[in-house]
Design a protein around this motif. Structure first.
Motif, PDB file in Angstrom:
ATOM      1  N   UNK A  12       0.841  -1.183   0.000  1.00 55.63           N
ATOM      2  CA  UNK A  12       0.000   0.000   0.000  1.00 55.63           C
ATOM      3  C   UNK A  12       0.885   1.244   0.000  1.00 55.63           C
ATOM      4  N   UNK A  13       0.551   2.180  -0.845  1.00 56.78           N
ATOM      5  CA  UNK A  13       1.249   3.454  -0.886  1.00 56.78           C
ATOM      6  C   UNK A  13       0.429   4.448  -0.087  1.00 56.78           C
ATOM      7  N   UNK A  14       1.074   5.178   0.818  1.00 51.79           N
ATOM      8  CA  UNK A  14       0.370   6.086   1.715  1.00 51.79           C
ATOM      9  C   UNK A  14      -0.253   7.268   1.004  1.00 51.79           C
ATOM     10  N   UNK A  15      -1.201   7.889   1.673  1.00 46.57           N
ATOM     11  CA  UNK A  15      -1.940   9.005   1.100  1.00 46.57           C
ATOM     12  C   UNK A  15      -1.020  10.185   0.780  1.00 46.57           C
ATOM     13  N   UNK A  16      -0.061  10.460   1.667  1.00 51.37           N
ATOM     14  CA  UNK A  16       0.839  11.594   1.433  1.00 51.37           C
ATOM     15  C   UNK A  16       1.615  11.394   0.139  1.00 51.37           C
ATOM     16  N   UNK A  17       2.095  10.174  -0.095  1.00 50.69           N
ATOM     17  CA  UNK A  17       2.857   9.915  -1.307  1.00 50.69           C
ATOM     18  C   UNK A  17       1.958   9.954  -2.538  1.00 50.69           C
ATOM     19  N   UNK A  18       0.742   9.435  -2.423  1.00 42.68           N
ATOM     20  CA  UNK A  18      -0.185   9.508  -3.553  1.00 42.68           C
ATOM     21  C   UNK A  18      -0.458  10.951  -3.940  1.00 42.68           C
ATOM     22  N   UNK A  19      -0.696  11.776  -2.922  1.00 47.92           N
ATOM     23  CA  UNK A  19      -0.945  13.195  -3.184  1.00 47.92           C
ATOM     24  C   UNK A  19       0.320  13.874  -3.712  1.00 47.92           C
ATOM     25  N   UNK A  20       1.462  13.513  -3.132  1.00 48.49           N
ATOM     26  CA  UNK A  20       2.720  14.112  -3.561  1.00 48.49           C
ATOM     27  C   UNK A  20       3.039  13.784  -5.003  1.00 48.49           C
ATOM     28  N   UNK A  21       2.800  12.522  -5.382  1.00 48.45           N
ATOM     29  CA  UNK A  21       3.029  12.175  -6.782  1.00 48.45           C
ATOM     30  C   UNK A  21       1.951  12.801  -7.665  1.00 48.45           C
ATOM     31  N   UNK A  22       0.704  12.684  -7.259  1.00 51.09           N
ATOM     32  CA  UNK A  22      -0.391  13.173  -8.091  1.00 51.09           C
ATOM     33  C   UNK A  22      -0.294  14.648  -8.396  1.00 51.09           C
ATOM     34  N   UNK A  23       0.062  15.455  -7.392  1.00 50.34           N
ATOM     35  CA  UNK A  23       0.124  16.903  -7.600  1.00 50.34           C
ATOM     36  C   UNK A  23       1.240  17.274  -8.567  1.00 50.34           C
ATOM     37  N   UNK A 149      -2.147  -2.688  -9.737  1.00 51.72           N
ATOM     38  CA  UNK A 149      -3.312  -2.041  -9.124  1.00 51.72           C
ATOM     39  C   UNK A 149      -2.900  -0.801  -8.352  1.00 51.72           C
ATOM     40  N   UNK A 150      -1.766  -0.879  -7.665  1.00 53.73           N
ATOM     41  CA  UNK A 150      -1.276   0.289  -6.944  1.00 53.73           C
ATOM     42  C   UNK A 150      -0.876   1.398  -7.917  1.00 53.73           C
ATOM     43  N   UNK A 151      -0.244   1.028  -9.030  1.00 50.08           N
ATOM     44  CA  UNK A 151       0.128   2.031 -10.027  1.00 50.08           C
ATOM     45  C   UNK A 151      -1.111   2.676 -10.631  1.00 50.08           C
ATOM     46  N   UNK A 152      -2.143   1.864 -10.861  1.00 50.18           N
ATOM     47  CA  UNK A 152      -3.392   2.411 -11.395  1.00 50.18           C
ATOM     48  C   UNK A 152      -4.028   3.370 -10.397  1.00 50.18           C
ATOM     49  N   UNK A 153      -3.928   3.026  -9.109  1.00 50.04           N
ATOM     50  CA  UNK A 153      -4.482   3.890  -8.072  1.00 50.04           C
ATOM     51  C   UNK A 153      -3.741   5.220  -8.013  1.00 50.04           C
ATOM     52  N   UNK A 154      -2.404   5.159  -8.087  1.00 50.51           N
ATOM     53  CA  UNK A 154      -1.606   6.384  -8.090  1.00 50.51           C
ATOM     54  C   UNK A 154      -1.882   7.192  -9.359  1.00 50.51           C
ATOM     55  N   UNK A 155      -2.087   6.501 -10.480  1.00 45.55           N
ATOM     56  CA  UNK A 155      -2.415   7.180 -11.730  1.00 45.55           C
ATOM     57  C   UNK A 155      -3.691   8.000 -11.588  1.00 45.55           C
ATOM     58  N   UNK A 156      -4.648   7.483 -10.840  1.00 46.46           N
ATOM     59  CA  UNK A 156      -5.902   8.209 -10.641  1.00 46.46           C
ATOM     60  C   UNK A 156      -5.653   9.535  -9.933  1.00 46.46           C
TER      61      UNK A 156
END
Length: 467
Positions: A12-23, A149-156
């Motif tokens: 699982x990738x944490x929310x902070x990293x998802x937001x950090x990558x996404x932004x 699946x994790x990459x797809x989630x981060x892609x979102x």
């Protein structure tokens, strides 16, 4: 690392990293949306540059990208630092990205000929800086997790911020241009771009600081020629690139000609029609909100429906939205807004699924050939997006030139037809080859599950061998 490799589905990738990558996709989204909406208009309608000359400049810049994008992918694939392969370029490329983007619209008062030269130099440097940051940023997605699946989630998350960039341009740009420029629209455009450029620099630093590279680099790499040959023989990659070129061309042509459509065809005077938004701002905002909706919906549906089928469905939605927009009266603001929202939903499908496909293809290639070439695969795929963007600006410029567009005056029936061609007809027709290409994409859910399982076992064996 061994545990993640053993069972990537449990990672699982944490929310902070998802937001950090996404932004991190916000800067490129701000640039591409702002350029799509104002670049052709700034130099042609406000600067007096010939439409065909600007169209050629935009096309040649994409030819240049044909070289720089894969080169940047190869370089980043082979980079080894304590920060990883891709993240250093995000950090050190942030400031050049901001400065060159601002320089485009900071042109001094000059003749149309010299203004064209300014456009060549500054836009070329901006696209070079864009490549230097965005290619490694996209490559980072391929190594942020071994789980598809994790990459797809981060892609979102990435696509959410890409859509949010469109909302920012739609909601803020027209207002900032009006407030910062006053009666000088060109100055307002320059100052607004300065705000977006400064924000982009800060965001890239945040992305660097909050992300990790989890898939280790292989100890050796194959020759560049072999990597390119492998890529060009991968049918799935060719299919997604074709879909990206024509799908993005559709949106880019519509965006590049929209300012001309509202000013000369719809007779919009720039007055606010909803809160502080004028019709053009509302148009851009509807597309962006639709894109975010499409990202969310596409992410949910891709668990049960094949990605290629969803892209085809998105193309159909875009075409229906464009047709509906064209058949309502010119002054029907809210029906047009709803139709544009539908176009955005279809575009959201394309963006979230195609970028997810790019990393799937990189994983598939490594599984099949043993060649780790994430940066090259993604950069070559991004080239398809850039080609679509370039053609989407080239086509309206040529259409304006051939139909006798004359800036600042009432247009002839022929020039109005040219605007309508770039705004509606071409965007609808471009979606047909985009949908057709997806027939040849064969990386199904079952295939990728097998790839993920085998690669997890392979990486676990490699990790054990190093102990």
């Amino acid at each position: 690392m061994a545990d993640a490799a053993q069972d990537p589905k449990n990672e699982r990738i944490g929310l902070v990293e998802k937001l950090g990558y996404g932004i991190g996709d916000l800067p490129s989204g701000l640039y591409l949306n702002f350029f799509g909406a104002y670049l052709l208009y700034f130099f042609v309608d406000l600067g007096g540059v010939a439409p065909a000359a600007m169209a050629l400049m935009l096309l040649l810049s994409r030819v240049f990208d044909a070289i720089t994008d894969p080169v940047m992918g190869v370089i980043s694939d082979r980079t080894r630092t304590r920060w990883g392969r891709y993240r250093p370029y995000i950090l050190f490329g942030a400031l050049p990205f901001g400065l060159t983007g601002f320089a485009i619209f900071a042109a001094p008062d000059m003749s149309p000929g010299w203004l064209l030269v300014w456009a060549y130099v500054t836009y070329g440097l901006t696209m070079l800086a864009f490549t230097g940051v965005n290619v490694p940023y996209s490559g980072l997605l391929g190594v942020i997790s071994p789980s598809t699946k994790q990459r797809a989630n981060v892609t979102a998350y990435r696509m959410f911020f890409s859509g949010f960039a469109g909302i920012m341009v739609g909601v803020l740009a027209t207002t900032l241009i009006r407030e910062l420029g006053g009666d000088d629209e060109a100055r307002g455009i320059m100052m607004t771009m300065g705000v977006f450029a400064a924000l982009s620099v800060v965001i890239y630093i945040i992305t660097f600081a909050t992300t990790k590279e989890r898939i280790p680099a292989v100890t050796t790499n194959t020759a560049v020629k072999r990597d390119l040959t492998t890529l060009l023989r991968t049918t799935a990659w060719i299919a997604v690139v074709i879909a990206a070129i024509f799908g993005v061309l559709s949106i880019a042509s519509r965006a590049s000609s929209a300012r001309f459509f509202f000013k000369y065809v719809a007779g919009d005077d720039g007055a606010p029609v909803f809160l502080f938004l004028d019709r053009f701002g509302l148009f851009l905002t509807a597309l962006a909100i639709g894109q975010i909706s499409g990202v969310i919906l596409g992410l949910r549906l891709q668990r049960r429906v094949e990605k290629s089928h969803l892209i085809i469905a998105g193309g159909i939605m875009k075409m229906l939205g464009i047709i509906a927009f064209s058949f309502v009266p010119l002054d029907a603001v809210w029906p047009q807004t709803l139709a544009q929202y539908v176009v955005g939903v279809g575009f959201g499908f394309l963006m979230v699924l195609s970028f997810s496909m790019f990393t799937d293809i990189a994983e598939y290639i490594e599984w099949k050939s043993g060649q780790q070439m994430t940066g090259l695969t993604v950069s070559a795929s991004i080239f398809g997006v850039k080609v679509g963007t370039g053609l989407g600006a080239f086509a309206p410029g040529i259409a304006l030139e051939l139909t006798g567009f004359d800036p600042g005056v009432e247009q002839t029936a022929q020039s109005l037809a040219g605007i309508n061609f770039a705004f509606a007809i071409l965007p609808a027709l471009a979606l047909l080859p985009a949908a057709g290409a997806m027939i040849f994409y064969r990386l199904t859910h079952a295939t990728m599950e097998r790839v993920e399982h085998d690669m997890a076992a392979r990486r676990l064996d490699e990790a054990r061998s190093l102990q």
